[in-house]
Write a protein that holds these residues in place. Structure first.
Motif, PDB file in Angstrom:
ATOM      1  N   LEU A 115       0.837  -1.211   0.000  1.00  0.00           N
ATOM      2  CA  LEU A 115       0.000   0.000   0.000  1.00  0.00           C
ATOM      3  C   LEU A 115       0.870   1.259   0.000  1.00  0.00           C
ATOM      4  O   LEU A 115       0.549   2.240   0.672  1.00  0.00           O
ATOM      5  CB  LEU A 115      -0.902   0.015   1.248  1.00  0.00           C
ATOM      6  CG  LEU A 115      -1.911  -1.103   1.406  1.00  0.00           C
ATOM      7  CD1 LEU A 115      -2.736  -0.916   2.684  1.00  0.00           C
ATOM      8  CD2 LEU A 115      -2.862  -1.159   0.207  1.00  0.00           C
ATOM      9  N   GLU A 251      -9.148  -0.860   2.357  1.00  0.00           N
ATOM     10  CA  GLU A 251      -9.731  -1.267   1.075  1.00  0.00           C
ATOM     11  C   GLU A 251      -9.564  -0.177   0.025  1.00  0.00           C
ATOM     12  O   GLU A 251      -9.297  -0.456  -1.148  1.00  0.00           O
ATOM     13  CB  GLU A 251     -11.237  -1.529   1.234  1.00  0.00           C
ATOM     14  CG  GLU A 251     -11.567  -2.740   2.070  1.00  0.00           C
ATOM     15  CD  GLU A 251     -13.061  -2.786   2.435  1.00  0.00           C
ATOM     16  OE1 GLU A 251     -13.882  -2.567   1.531  1.00  0.00           O
ATOM     17  OE2 GLU A 251     -13.375  -3.020   3.615  1.00  0.00           O
ATOM     18  N   ALA A 254      -6.014   0.044  -1.105  1.00  0.00           N
ATOM     19  CA  ALA A 254      -5.692  -1.080  -1.993  1.00  0.00           C
ATOM     20  C   ALA A 254      -6.181  -0.800  -3.409  1.00  0.00           C
ATOM     21  O   ALA A 254      -5.485  -1.083  -4.383  1.00  0.00           O
ATOM     22  CB  ALA A 254      -6.303  -2.377  -1.455  1.00  0.00           C
ATOM     23  N   ARG A 258      -3.729  -0.468  -6.628  1.00  0.00           N
ATOM     24  CA  ARG A 258      -3.878  -1.296  -7.844  1.00  0.00           C
ATOM     25  C   ARG A 258      -4.108  -0.441  -9.088  1.00  0.00           C
ATOM     26  O   ARG A 258      -4.288  -0.965 -10.178  1.00  0.00           O
ATOM     27  CB  ARG A 258      -5.076  -2.243  -7.676  1.00  0.00           C
ATOM     28  CG  ARG A 258      -4.836  -3.376  -6.704  1.00  0.00           C
ATOM     29  CD  ARG A 258      -5.832  -4.520  -6.938  1.00  0.00           C
ATOM     30  NE  ARG A 258      -7.220  -4.106  -6.821  1.00  0.00           N
ATOM     31  CZ  ARG A 258      -7.917  -4.173  -5.687  1.00  0.00           C
ATOM     32  NH1 ARG A 258      -7.348  -4.606  -4.578  1.00  0.00           N
ATOM     33  NH2 ARG A 258      -9.176  -3.795  -5.653  1.00  0.00           N
TER      34      ARG A 258
END
Ligand SMILES: [Zn+2]
Length: 305
Positions: A115, A251, A254, A258
């Motif tokens: 992260l 979340e 993340a 990505r």
């Protein structure tokens, strides 16, 4: 300097967001010393850790605006935004634009182990992206569902990105073809015209989800009563999201890590020569200009080591 309280960390701010809440605080005279320095979302480095928070010493972390105690009755019922002992950055204490903040260690998100989120744009994950994510989660939509997003600011733009990533189709939502009507309307503007406009466009039975960052009375003025009655009579609802719960941060980080969130598209980064609050009027004007272009101003105060 006052020692850091148990369970808290002191963070040297690398970058802080200066968007709607900060602009409102600046316009209300926060920088004149009548209220804490604004700044509700930040990325920075832990320079001091209180008792029980030693594992975060030296870490690069995200700090979100609303930090509930996590243990009281309201927190246990999920009403964390109403926690009586919550820390609200820039409201109950100095905010991130002051350059240094104290925050609850339990909610700080360590930016490592996949992260990393390098650079100042990470600050947007702590509030704008987290709020967008929380709105979409509340709307409860999945692939193939239809939604409408109301609002022209950075949270609305990020909500569109989150919905797209989930395969939700954005529709114009004007009355007409039933197949083109939104099952949920995500209202990210937070201002009264945005809610009124969302309800005016809703079809019976729809769910209207509203970002309600404090206050709220104003959002209820001028609502189209007939459409609201129709919405409710059809089994629909209006739900408030008082900002993201800090436990959503991993979340959202993340998603950003990505590459599923384009933070650069909704940000304007500014590196001030000196203290950003030295000229509050200039800062407010810069933040307003960015918001009018649909972006959040990200103030880069320092560099990550
Ligand atoms: Zn609590």
């Amino acid at each position: 300097m006052i020692p850091v309280a148990a369970g808290h960390i002191r963070v040297e701010v690398e970058a802080a967001v200066c968007a709607e809440p900060e602009l409102a605080a600046l316009e209300a005279g926060a920088a004149a010393g009548q209220a804490p320095a604004p700044g509700g979302a930040a990325v920075g480095r832990v320079i001091e850790a209180g008792e029980g928070a030693g594992e975060l010493a030296g870490a690069r972390v995200l700090v979100a605006p609303l930090q509930p105690c996590g243990e009281c009755d309201r927190c246990r019922r999920g009403a964390t935004a109403a926690c009586p002992s919550r820390v609200a950055l820039g409201v109950t204490g100095p905010g991130a634009l002051s350059g240094r903040i104290d925050a609850r260690a339990r909610w700080a998100l360590r930016l490592d182990g996949g992260l990393e989120l390098p650079g100042p744009l990470a600050a947007l994950v702590a509030r704008e992206a987290a709020d967008a994510y929380a709105l979409c989660a509340r709307a409860g939509l999945g692939a193939g569902d239809r939604a409408q997003v109301v609002g022209g600011g950075p949270v609305a733009a990020l909500a569109r990105q989150v919905l797209r990533a989930r395969g939700v189709r954005e529709v114009a939502g004007e009355a007409g073809d039933a197949a083109d009507q939104a099952m949920a309307i995500v209202c990210a503007g937070g201002d009264p015209p945005a809610l009124a406009s969302a309800i005016a466009r809703s079809c019976p039975g729809a769910l209207v989800v509203l970002l309600a960052r404090g206050g709220g009375e104003a959002a209820l003025a001028g609502l189209p009563a007939e459409r609201l009655a129709g919405l409710l009579a059809g089994g629909g609802a209006v739900a408030g999201v008082p900002g993201a719960h800090p436990d959503l941060l991993p979340e959202v980080a993340a998603l950003a890590a990505r590459g599923e969130l384009d933070l650069a598209a909704v940000a304007e980064v500014w590196r001030p020569e000196g203290e950003p609050l030295a000229d509050p009027a200039a800062l407010a004007s810069r933040a307003r200009g960015a918001l009018e272009a649909g972006r959040a101003l990200v103030v880069e105060l320092g560099r990550a080591d």
